[in-house]
Write a protein that holds these residues in place. Structure first.
Motif, short mmCIF file in Angstrom:
data_model
loop_
_atom_site.label_atom_id
_atom_site.label_comp_id
_atom_site.label_asym_id
_atom_site.label_seq_id
_atom_site.Cartn_x
_atom_site.Cartn_y
_atom_site.Cartn_z
N PRO A 353 0.80 -1.21 0.00
CA PRO A 353 0.00 0.00 0.00
C PRO A 353 0.84 1.27 0.00
CG PRO A 353 0.02 -0.99 2.17
CD PRO A 353 0.75 -1.92 1.27
N GLN A 354 0.29 2.28 -0.62
CA GLN A 354 0.94 3.58 -0.55
C GLN A 354 0.36 4.35 0.63
OE1 GLN A 354 -1.98 5.07 -4.13
NE2 GLN A 354 0.13 5.67 -4.09
N LEU A 355 0.96 5.47 0.91
CA LEU A 355 0.56 6.21 2.09
C LEU A 355 -0.55 7.19 1.77
CD1 LEU A 355 4.04 7.08 3.58
CD2 LEU A 355 2.57 5.15 4.10
N LEU A 356 -1.40 7.39 2.72
CA LEU A 356 -2.45 8.40 2.60
C LEU A 356 -2.34 9.28 3.82
CD1 LEU A 356 -4.95 9.57 1.33
CD2 LEU A 356 -6.29 7.81 2.37
N GLU B 200 -5.36 0.42 7.18
CA GLU B 200 -5.53 0.60 5.74
C GLU B 200 -6.94 0.99 5.39
OE1 GLU B 200 -4.09 -2.65 3.62
OE2 GLU B 200 -2.05 -2.37 4.34
N ILE B 201 -7.02 1.74 4.33
CA ILE B 201 -8.33 2.15 3.84
C ILE B 201 -8.31 1.87 2.34
CG2 ILE B 201 -7.39 4.48 3.82
CD1 ILE B 201 -10.11 5.57 3.84
N PRO B 202 -9.27 1.11 1.85
CA PRO B 202 -9.28 0.82 0.42
C PRO B 202 -9.85 2.00 -0.34
CG PRO B 202 -11.09 -0.29 1.51
CD PRO B 202 -10.37 0.46 2.57
N LEU B 203 -9.13 2.42 -1.35
CA LEU B 203 -9.57 3.60 -2.07
C LEU B 203 -10.64 3.29 -3.09
CD1 LEU B 203 -6.68 5.98 -2.73
CD2 LEU B 203 -8.63 6.16 -1.25
N HIS B 415 -5.90 3.84 -6.61
CA HIS B 415 -6.36 2.46 -6.67
C HIS B 415 -5.69 1.66 -5.56
CE1 HIS B 415 -7.34 -1.39 -8.44
NE2 HIS B 415 -6.08 -1.69 -8.51
N PRO B 417 -5.37 -0.35 -1.67
CA PRO B 417 -5.42 0.07 -0.27
C PRO B 417 -4.31 1.07 0.04
CG PRO B 417 -4.40 -2.07 -0.42
CD PRO B 417 -4.79 -1.70 -1.82
N CYS B 418 -4.61 1.94 0.96
CA CYS B 418 -3.63 2.94 1.37
C CYS B 418 -3.45 2.85 2.86
CB CYS B 418 -4.14 4.34 1.03
SG CYS B 418 -4.06 4.69 -0.70
N ARG B 419 -2.27 3.10 3.29
CA ARG B 419 -1.99 3.11 4.73
C ARG B 419 -2.19 4.52 5.25
NH1 ARG B 419 2.73 0.41 8.29
NH2 ARG B 419 2.33 1.64 10.16
N LEU B 420 -2.98 4.61 6.30
CA LEU B 420 -3.29 5.93 6.86
C LEU B 420 -2.15 6.43 7.71
CD1 LEU B 420 -6.96 5.43 7.96
CD2 LEU B 420 -6.14 6.98 6.24
N GLY B 432 3.13 9.71 -1.21
CA GLY B 432 1.83 9.45 -0.62
C GLY B 432 0.78 10.42 -1.10
N LEU B 433 -0.45 9.97 -0.98
CA LEU B 433 -1.57 10.80 -1.39
C LEU B 433 -1.96 11.71 -0.23
CD1 LEU B 433 -3.71 7.93 -2.82
CD2 LEU B 433 -2.58 9.66 -4.15
#
Lengths: 430, 482
Positions: A353-356, B200-203, B415, B417-420, B432-433
């Motif tokens: 996963p990428q970071l948010l 994680e949060i799935p986008l 697209h 999952p992303c790690r918060l 990161g987004l």
């Protein structure tokens, strides 16, 4: 009453939607349980005395857990072990009285206390339960380090146990009182005082073993997702295609290469296509053409969209023929239809996963609320289409209880089931 | 049995890891003793199956360049095949030993059950994921057959294998190779069971959709139901969504707290704070141990996968020989055509949508074309150049639109999952987004979907009004609008 097959289909769809929602709820409940538990007072660790621990260290680097203790360390270790054993006994005796005090002094005042006292005596596992801290020179906190030998990876902080004991001003349980004198203050024993994340979360440190494993893990994932191009990879890729071709040739199966899964994927793509085309059409129709040129372009776009739609329909017919004619086998089980995915849906999964990054709880809440709302709307749109397909024809044929049906269908389809219209009979007043 | 096979049988009892290593040692010793005579003549395959090597005397492929060619020439890669297979089975869940693979080549029945189980684990990963005891052999066989068939497995022999799972090891081996060749199977399997260390949060929902939960045993309502039952179900669904959203808000609040309370604790500076999983690891030693174990076993699998990647060419060569030992498939057996009901429903919906769209487009375009022709009829030739330019421009736009769905358009949207990570800085640099961006995207998507839903509802209202208008003498009072 609705006809049987129609009922079955609709009930099945609605139940699918309910199941999907329930599954999300279940997962969410699991996470909530864990998070709530983390924010409450942490249960004091069982103090399993037989754990030999190396001597405490006052400052400097944390010793590597595998370092052999010196004889002086061993002596202190002995003392500590005795003290811990005694503490367990004392605590067991104090647990009854201590519970009341715990309940008073706990900030959260939750039922955690009773849970902890119930579980503390029973937790006699050989696991390292001694939670210890590690000094962190930049932090400037002088604390003692008693890493547990058996579980080098379990560290906890020694609480400002010491600070608290020294200050002694907190309304803590009298339980630890008599123990203070027996245990050398350097014994960073998990006191019955509550450890809350709020106060001491900053002092936590991840164990070394975990850190190593986690960094190795991310490195390996990065390697795996990047080993896509190299000489041996190309050779392997050609070998694979050759193998597939040979398999196709030696088999007597369908030659078109279409499988049920592929058909389903294409139907999904066509669904996405439909919504994209529709969106473009609405853009065109809502825009006011300013001059001839724009008008012409608008016209051309509409005609182009029409052509593409016909192509899509044609492709859909082909797929239909493939499904019926070539006996492609059972539909892949378990896929949930109905959502139009902005991404392909069948694309390669992202390996790691990428970071948010978010900056405040508010933002996170907005994000999640929006995400759920989008998922809900997707589901609603799908259900709307299904209901339209099944119920509108029923309204068209006038059977018994037609009015009631009409009213119910209207509320389901046009108001999302939330509101009802009223039907009045227009009787001439005479 | 030929000489080298005795070595293999001697190693039968071992686990696959040790098997691979022993094999390598054995083979290098024997190769060194034998000298260069056997080297360089398809030694990779010759070791295991001299008959096949005689049939296909294969020079070392020129595509193996440099170091690899020298290695193969020396015959040191003779042990590479069992090593590669050992790596493969370490990566797979429930991977059998290389010995099983060898036996499967010769279609030995004792290899079949392990391969059935392997394929079952591979094809239906989540239902077998420790939720309950694995189903009976027949059920496993059925699932494997149906799943392979729906993915388009070309060979019919698989469907004819007996359901007690006692035969067909060679066919199963071919099926496994087919699955491996078609796509990144190993990576996908690893990603599905990935250990999640962060919050994680799935986008996008594609993962959630592709992975349905365990099938819920359901009592099917076979008889006709009243429409009020449907209304009740809808209401229940609405309520569940509301509950879900409130629970989610609470979870976000808790997460925010945990993240801010553990600021600065993480060794990785870009993350900065601990996640729930990591904090749980610190709170509870046992779960920490479990997490660590899972992490380490995943690392082992990842390394095996990388190892496999480096050596898989050997495997593919061997699979060619396996395919060669199969008799060619005979005539077409009869099949009962089955039209999948579920799929048909889906197809119907899409067809209907496209048809509606087509009609709308026609209704919009035709009058405009007529009006345009009427206006432009007499215009001069300089107009045609402009017309051509417009046509090209529109053509390009539409082509871009088509690409958007054909290629999936995944690049455009975030697209996966992303790690918060909670970060106060909100710095523009760094990977990161940003949550703000994602919120924007979601807002626009929400607006889009709401528009679609409104449009559908409007359509329904018109249709119902039309149908109801057929009956005079009634007054329809609509509910107060939103």
């Amino acid at each position: 009453m609705l006809p049987a097959d129609c009922s079955r289909r609709l009930v099945a769809e609605l139940r699918d939607a309910l199941d999907a929602c329930a599954e999300r709820q279940r997962q969410l409940e699991r996470s909530l349980r864990v998070s709530r538990r983390l924010l409450r007072t942490w249960e004091p660790a069982e103090t399993s005395a037989p754990q030999p621990t190396p001597a405490p260290e006052t400052s400097g680097e944390a010793p590597s857990p595998e370092s052999t203790p010196s004889p002086q360390d061993l002596k202190e270790l002995e003392l500590l072990t005795q003290a811990l054993e005694k503490a367990v006994r004392v605590r067991k005796g104090m647990s009854k009285t201590g519970e009341r005090h715990k309940a008073l002094s706990l900030k959260s005042g939750s039922a955690a206390a009773s849970a902890t006292t119930a579980s503390a005596p029973s937790r006699a596992s050989g696991q390292a339960s001694c939670r210890v801290s590690e000094t962190k020179p930049p932090r400037g906190i002088q604390q003692t380090v008693v890493p547990a030998r058996g579980l080098p990876e379990c560290r906890l902080l020694s609480v400002g146990d010491r600070t608290r004991m020294e200050r002694g001003s907190r309304a803590t349980k009298p339980g630890p009182g008599p123990r203070d004198q027996q245990i050398p203050p350097s014994a960073a024993l998990q006191a019955p005082e509550a450890f809350t994340l709020k106060e001491k979360g900053i002092l936590l440190r991840l164990p070394m073993a975990y850190r190593k494993a986690a960094s190795r893990n991310s490195r390996l994932w990065a390697q795996l997702s990047s080993t896509q191009t190299s000489d041996s990879m190309d050779a392997a890729a050609t070998a694979k295609t050759q193998f597939l071709q040979k398999m196709q040739m030696t088999s007597s199966g369908p030659g078109s290469g279409l499988s049920a899964a592929a058909v389903e994927a294409e139907v999904g793509l066509l669904r996405t296509a439909c919504s994209l085309l529709r969106r473009r059409m609405e853009e065109m129709l809502s825009a006011d053409p300013a001059d001839c040129m724009q008008e012409y372009r608008c016209l051309l776009t509409l005609e182009g969209l029409q052509a593409i739609t016909e192509q899509c329909l044609h492709r859909l017919q082909e797929l239909r023929a493939a499904v019926v004619g070539q006996q492609l086998g059972p539909w892949p089980v378990g896929r949930c239809p109905g959502a139009s995915l902005p991404c392909g849906g069948g694309t390669d999964p992202i390996w790691s996963p990428q970071l948010l990054l978010y900056s405040s709880t508010q933002e996170l809440q907005t994000l999640e609320a929006l995400r759920l709302r989008v998922a809900m709307l997707d589901q609603q749109i799908h259900l709307e289409k299904v209901l339209m397909a099944e119920l509108l024809p029923l309204v068209g044929t006038q059977g018994p209880h037609w009015l009631a049906l009409c009213r119910a269908v209207h509320s389901l389809l046009c108001e999302g089931g939330e509101r009802f219209l009223t039907v009045l009979r227009d009787e001439p007043a005479d | 049995m030929p000489a080298h096979w005795t070595e293999e049988t001697a190693l039968k009892g071992r686990g696959h890891r040790s098997l691979g290593r022993r094999w390598r040692r054995v083979s290098t010793r024997s190769v060194i003793g034998r000298g260069p005579s056997r080297a360089g003549t398809g030694a990779v395959i010759g070791r295991w199956d001299p008959a096949a090597a005689a049939r296909n005397p294969r020079k070392v492929s020129a595509s193996c360049m440099g170091r690899r060619r020298r290695r193969v020439d020396r015959g040191a890669a003779v042990g590479a095949l069992p090593e590669a297979i050992a790596a493969l089975s370490r990566t797979l869940p429930a991977g059998p030993s290389p010995e099983i693979f060898r036996r499967a080549k010769f279609d030995r029945p004792e290899a079949a059950p392990a391969l059935w189980q392997l394929l079952f684990r591979v094809l239906s990963p989540l239902s077998a994921n420790g939720a309950s005891a694995p189903p009976a052999q027949e059920a496993q066989v059925r699932v494997v057959k149906s799943e392979l068939r729906s993915q388009g497995y070309p060979r019919r022999a698989l469907a004819q294998l007996p359901e007690d799972g006692s035969q067909g090891s060679r066919e199963l081996l071919l099926a496994l190779a087919w699955l491996l060749a078609r796509g990144p199977l190993l990576e996908r399997l690893l990603a599905q069971t990935r250990v999640r260390l962060g919050d994680e949060i799935p986008l996008c929902e594609c993962e959630a959709l592709a992975r349905p939960g365990p099938p819920v045993p359901r009592v099917e309502a076979d008889g006709p139901v009243d429409i009020r039952h449907l209304q009740w179900l809808m209401g229940k669904l609405r309520f569940q969504w509301r509950k879900l959203i409130t629970s989610q808000q609470e979870q976000c609040a808790l997460l925010g707290k945990i993240h801010s309370y553990t600021r600065g604790c993480h060794s990785d500076r870009s993350l900065g704070h601990l996640s729930v999983a990591e904090t749980e690891l610190l709170r509870d030693a046992e779960s920490g141990q479990q997490l660590l174990r899972r992490l380490e076993s995943e690392n082992v699998r990842l390394e095996a996968a990388l190892h496999w990647r480096r050596q898989e060419l050997v495997f593919w060569r061997w699979m060619d020989t396996v395919l060669g030992t199969c008799p060619p498939e005979a005539s077409q057996p009869t099949f009962v055509p089955r039209i999948p009901e579920r799929g048909a429903g889906e197809w119907e919906l899409v067809a209907r949508e496209l048809q509606t769209l087509q009609e709308e487009l026609r209704g919009a375009a035709e009058p405009r074309r007529a009006a345009w022709e009427a206006r432009v009829g007499g215009w001069g030739p300089e107009w045609s150049a402009v017309q051509r330019a417009s046509r090209e421009a529109v053509g390009l736009e539409l082509a871009a639109l088509q690409r958007a769905w054909e290629r999936g358009g995944a690049a455009a949207q975030p697209h996966g999952p992303c790690r918060l990570v909670k970060s106060d800085a909100g710095a523009s640099g760094g990977p990161g987004l940003r949550a703000a961006q994602v919120i924007e995207v979601l807002r626009s998507r929400e607006a889009c979907l709401e528009a679609v839903l409104c449009q559908l509802q409007r359509q329904c209202r018109q249709e119902l009004a039309r149908l109801a208008g057929a009956l005079p003498g009634l007054i329809w009072i609509l509910p107060p609008g939103r």
